[in-house]
Design a protein around this motif. Sequence first.
Motif, PDB file in Angstrom:
ATOM      1  N   ASN A   9      -4.385 -17.537  -6.801  1.00 30.10           N
ATOM      2  CA  ASN A   9      -3.911 -16.148  -6.821  1.00 30.10           C
ATOM      3  C   ASN A   9      -4.746 -15.284  -5.881  1.00 30.10           C
ATOM      4  O   ASN A   9      -4.210 -14.488  -5.113  1.00 30.10           O
ATOM      5  CB  ASN A   9      -4.008 -15.566  -8.242  1.00 30.10           C
TER       6      ASN A   9
ATOM      7  N   LYS B  10      -3.648 -15.785  -2.486  1.00 29.78           N
ATOM      8  CA  LYS B  10      -2.307 -15.252  -2.195  1.00 29.78           C
ATOM      9  C   LYS B  10      -2.344 -13.747  -1.971  1.00 29.78           C
ATOM     10  O   LYS B  10      -1.568 -13.213  -1.185  1.00 29.78           O
ATOM     11  CB  LYS B  10      -1.355 -15.523  -3.388  1.00 29.78           C
ATOM     12  N   PHE B  11      -3.212 -13.076  -2.720  1.00 27.60           N
ATOM     13  CA  PHE B  11      -3.165 -11.611  -2.714  1.00 27.60           C
ATOM     14  C   PHE B  11      -4.341 -10.984  -1.966  1.00 27.60           C
ATOM     15  O   PHE B  11      -4.694  -9.832  -2.213  1.00 27.60           O
ATOM     16  CB  PHE B  11      -3.061 -11.084  -4.146  1.00 27.60           C
TER      17      PHE B  11
ATOM     18  N   ASP C  81     -12.051 -11.122  -5.851  1.00 30.12           N
ATOM     19  CA  ASP C  81     -11.460 -11.081  -4.512  1.00 30.12           C
ATOM     20  C   ASP C  81     -11.484  -9.668  -3.956  1.00 30.12           C
ATOM     21  O   ASP C  81     -11.666  -8.698  -4.687  1.00 30.12           O
ATOM     22  CB  ASP C  81     -10.037 -11.666  -4.514  1.00 30.12           C
TER      23      ASP C  81
ATOM     24  N   ILE D 190      -4.491  -4.566  -8.421  1.00 24.74           N
ATOM     25  CA  ILE D 190      -3.391  -4.489  -9.389  1.00 24.74           C
ATOM     26  C   ILE D 190      -3.466  -3.120 -10.070  1.00 24.74           C
ATOM     27  O   ILE D 190      -4.548  -2.703 -10.515  1.00 24.74           O
ATOM     28  CB  ILE D 190      -3.529  -5.601 -10.461  1.00 24.74           C
TER      29      ILE D 190
ATOM     30  N   ILE E 226      -0.127  -8.778 -16.690  1.00 26.25           N
ATOM     31  CA  ILE E 226      -0.183  -9.962 -15.818  1.00 26.25           C
ATOM     32  C   ILE E 226      -0.367 -11.281 -16.571  1.00 26.25           C
ATOM     33  O   ILE E 226      -0.067 -12.327 -16.032  1.00 26.25           O
ATOM     34  CB  ILE E 226      -1.277  -9.843 -14.723  1.00 26.25           C
TER      35      ILE E 226
ATOM     36  N   PHE F 209       5.664 -12.581 -15.927  1.00 20.52           N
ATOM     37  CA  PHE F 209       5.436 -11.268 -15.315  1.00 20.52           C
ATOM     38  C   PHE F 209       4.881 -11.417 -13.901  1.00 20.52           C
ATOM     39  O   PHE F 209       3.942 -12.163 -13.651  1.00 20.52           O
ATOM     40  CB  PHE F 209       4.473 -10.404 -16.136  1.00 20.52           C
ATOM     41  N   ARG F 210       5.494 -10.683 -12.963  1.00 20.80           N
ATOM     42  CA  ARG F 210       4.981 -10.601 -11.600  1.00 20.80           C
ATOM     43  C   ARG F 210       5.052  -9.150 -11.169  1.00 20.80           C
ATOM     44  O   ARG F 210       6.023  -8.462 -11.455  1.00 20.80           O
ATOM     45  CB  ARG F 210       5.827 -11.459 -10.646  1.00 20.80           C
ATOM     46  N   VAL F 211       4.022  -8.674 -10.487  1.00 21.39           N
ATOM     47  CA  VAL F 211       4.018  -7.293 -10.013  1.00 21.39           C
ATOM     48  C   VAL F 211       5.140  -7.132  -8.999  1.00 21.39           C
ATOM     49  O   VAL F 211       5.289  -7.958  -8.099  1.00 21.39           O
ATOM     50  CB  VAL F 211       2.653  -6.936  -9.385  1.00 21.39           C
TER      51      VAL F 211
ATOM     52  N   GLN G 249       5.063  -5.823  -4.255  1.00 18.53           N
ATOM     53  CA  GLN G 249       3.744  -6.002  -3.667  1.00 18.53           C
ATOM     54  C   GLN G 249       3.864  -6.097  -2.155  1.00 18.53           C
ATOM     55  O   GLN G 249       4.861  -6.604  -1.640  1.00 18.53           O
ATOM     56  CB  GLN G 249       3.085  -7.264  -4.213  1.00 18.53           C
TER      57      GLN G 249
ATOM     58  N   GLY H 132       5.998 -17.456  -6.349  1.00 16.24           N
ATOM     59  CA  GLY H 132       5.293 -17.680  -7.604  1.00 16.24           C
ATOM     60  C   GLY H 132       6.264 -17.604  -8.762  1.00 16.24           C
ATOM     61  O   GLY H 132       7.419 -17.230  -8.592  1.00 16.24           O
ATOM     62  N   SER H 133       5.775 -17.979  -9.935  1.00 14.17           N
ATOM     63  CA  SER H 133       6.646 -18.070 -11.104  1.00 14.17           C
ATOM     64  C   SER H 133       6.275 -17.048 -12.171  1.00 14.17           C
ATOM     65  O   SER H 133       7.032 -16.817 -13.105  1.00 14.17           O
ATOM     66  CB  SER H 133       6.501 -19.460 -11.704  1.00 14.17           C
ATOM     67  N   GLY H 134       5.100 -16.463 -12.055  1.00 12.99           N
ATOM     68  CA  GLY H 134       4.638 -15.581 -13.126  1.00 12.99           C
ATOM     69  C   GLY H 134       4.152 -16.357 -14.340  1.00 12.99           C
ATOM     70  O   GLY H 134       3.991 -15.794 -15.421  1.00 12.99           O
TER      71      GLY H 134
ATOM     72  N   GLY I 189       1.403 -18.775 -14.095  1.00 17.13           N
ATOM     73  CA  GLY I 189       0.026 -19.251 -13.941  1.00 17.13           C
ATOM     74  C   GLY I 189      -0.956 -18.603 -14.901  1.00 17.13           C
ATOM     75  O   GLY I 189      -1.699 -19.295 -15.609  1.00 17.13           O
ATOM     76  N   LEU I 190      -0.970 -17.284 -14.940  1.00 12.42           N
ATOM     77  CA  LEU I 190      -1.967 -16.595 -15.771  1.00 12.42           C
ATOM     78  C   LEU I 190      -1.676 -16.741 -17.256  1.00 12.42           C
ATOM     79  O   LEU I 190      -2.602 -16.804 -18.067  1.00 12.42           O
ATOM     80  CB  LEU I 190      -2.052 -15.108 -15.389  1.00 12.42           C
TER      81      LEU I 190
HETATM   82  P1  ADP Z   1       2.366 -16.117  -9.959  1.00 17.59           P
HETATM   83  O1  ADP Z   1       1.140 -15.982  -9.100  1.00 17.59           O
HETATM   84  O2  ADP Z   1       2.952 -17.482  -9.962  1.00 17.59           O
HETATM   85  O3  ADP Z   1       3.370 -15.033  -9.739  1.00 17.59           O
HETATM   86  P2  ADP Z   1       0.558 -15.555 -12.189  1.00 17.59           P
HETATM   87  O4  ADP Z   1       0.832 -15.568 -13.657  1.00 17.59           O
HETATM   88  O5  ADP Z   1      -0.529 -16.446 -11.699  1.00 17.59           O
HETATM   89  O6  ADP Z   1       1.929 -15.917 -11.494  1.00 17.59           O
HETATM   90  O7  ADP Z   1       0.259 -14.072 -11.745  1.00 17.59           O
HETATM   91  C1  ADP Z   1       1.109 -13.011 -12.211  1.00 17.59           C
HETATM   92  C2  ADP Z   1       1.087 -11.836 -11.251  1.00 17.59           C
HETATM   93  O8  ADP Z   1      -0.169 -11.169 -11.319  1.00 17.59           O
HETATM   94  C3  ADP Z   1       1.264 -12.222  -9.776  1.00 17.59           C
HETATM   95  O9  ADP Z   1       2.612 -12.361  -9.426  1.00 17.59           O
HETATM   96  C4  ADP Z   1       0.627 -11.022  -9.094  1.00 17.59           C
HETATM   97  O10 ADP Z   1       1.557  -9.954  -9.059  1.00 17.59           O
HETATM   98  C5  ADP Z   1      -0.488 -10.630 -10.058  1.00 17.59           C
HETATM   99  N1  ADP Z   1      -1.804 -11.171  -9.629  1.00 17.59           N
HETATM  100  C6  ADP Z   1      -2.419 -12.279 -10.139  1.00 17.59           C
HETATM  101  N2  ADP Z   1      -3.618 -12.488  -9.561  1.00 17.59           N
HETATM  102  C7  ADP Z   1      -3.783 -11.489  -8.660  1.00 17.59           C
HETATM  103  C8  ADP Z   1      -4.825 -11.137  -7.741  1.00 17.59           C
HETATM  104  N3  ADP Z   1      -5.953 -11.864  -7.634  1.00 17.59           N
HETATM  105  N4  ADP Z   1      -4.642 -10.027  -6.972  1.00 17.59           N
HETATM  106  C9  ADP Z   1      -3.508  -9.280  -7.082  1.00 17.59           C
HETATM  107  N5  ADP Z   1      -2.496  -9.551  -7.924  1.00 17.59           N
HETATM  108  C10 ADP Z   1      -2.613 -10.640  -8.710  1.00 17.59           C
END
Ligand code: ADP
Length: 154
Positions: free
Chosen positions: A54, A57-58, A83, A88, A96, A101-103, A106, A112-114, A116-117
């Motif tokens: 993550n 990616k961000f 990072d 966020i 999150i 859930f995905r923001v 952005q 992504g699938s939302g 991971g976290l």
């Molecule tokens: P995914 O990355 O597959 O969308 P996650 O559950 O890992 O799913 O993350 C959910 C959301 O949280 C991401 O889509 C992103 O919007 C936000 N996010 C997670 N980690 C970060 C980060 N390090 N910086 C900014 N936004 C983040």
Amino acid sequence: PARIDVLDTVREAVDGLRPIAESNRLSLRLEGVSVDVFADRDRVQQVATNLVGNAMKFTEAGGEIHLSVASGPNGFALITVRDTGIGIMPNDLEKIFDLFFRVQGQVTQEPGSGLGLAISRRLVELMGGEITAQSEVGVGSTFTFTLPEAASKA
Ligand code: ADP
């Protein structure tokens, strides 16, 4: 779960991600001390990989991802992934860890699938720890998880 050195375990996951970090021109650093925890090695690596994935990616090229491993208070090891990415917003930060859930909207629209976290939180909690996030838009995000330290040998 077994007795594992969490610094070692996290380092292995981080080393696997170095090629991606390099090709994205991201600096990826890990520092800290060896701490023995009682946890599942593969699952700890899954969580570390999710958090660093993550962060990569961000975070824009030229940014930094910094991990640290420390022995925290009350017998828990503390693993932090920080990072210098897009950050966020407070409203989103509460969600999150929710399934799917995905923001929205952005700057970096990343695949992504939302999931991971949500999975990472579940895994960390199953191992007896906690995972939390702090963030500031435009400055970066910090994810911290804890794992119970293994009782000292002797
Ligand atoms: P995914 O990355 O597959 O969308 P996650 O559950 O890992 O799913 O993350 C959910 C959301 O949280 C991401 O889509 C992103 O919007 C936000 N996010 C997670 N980690 C970060 C980060 N390090 N910086 C900014 N936004 C983040």
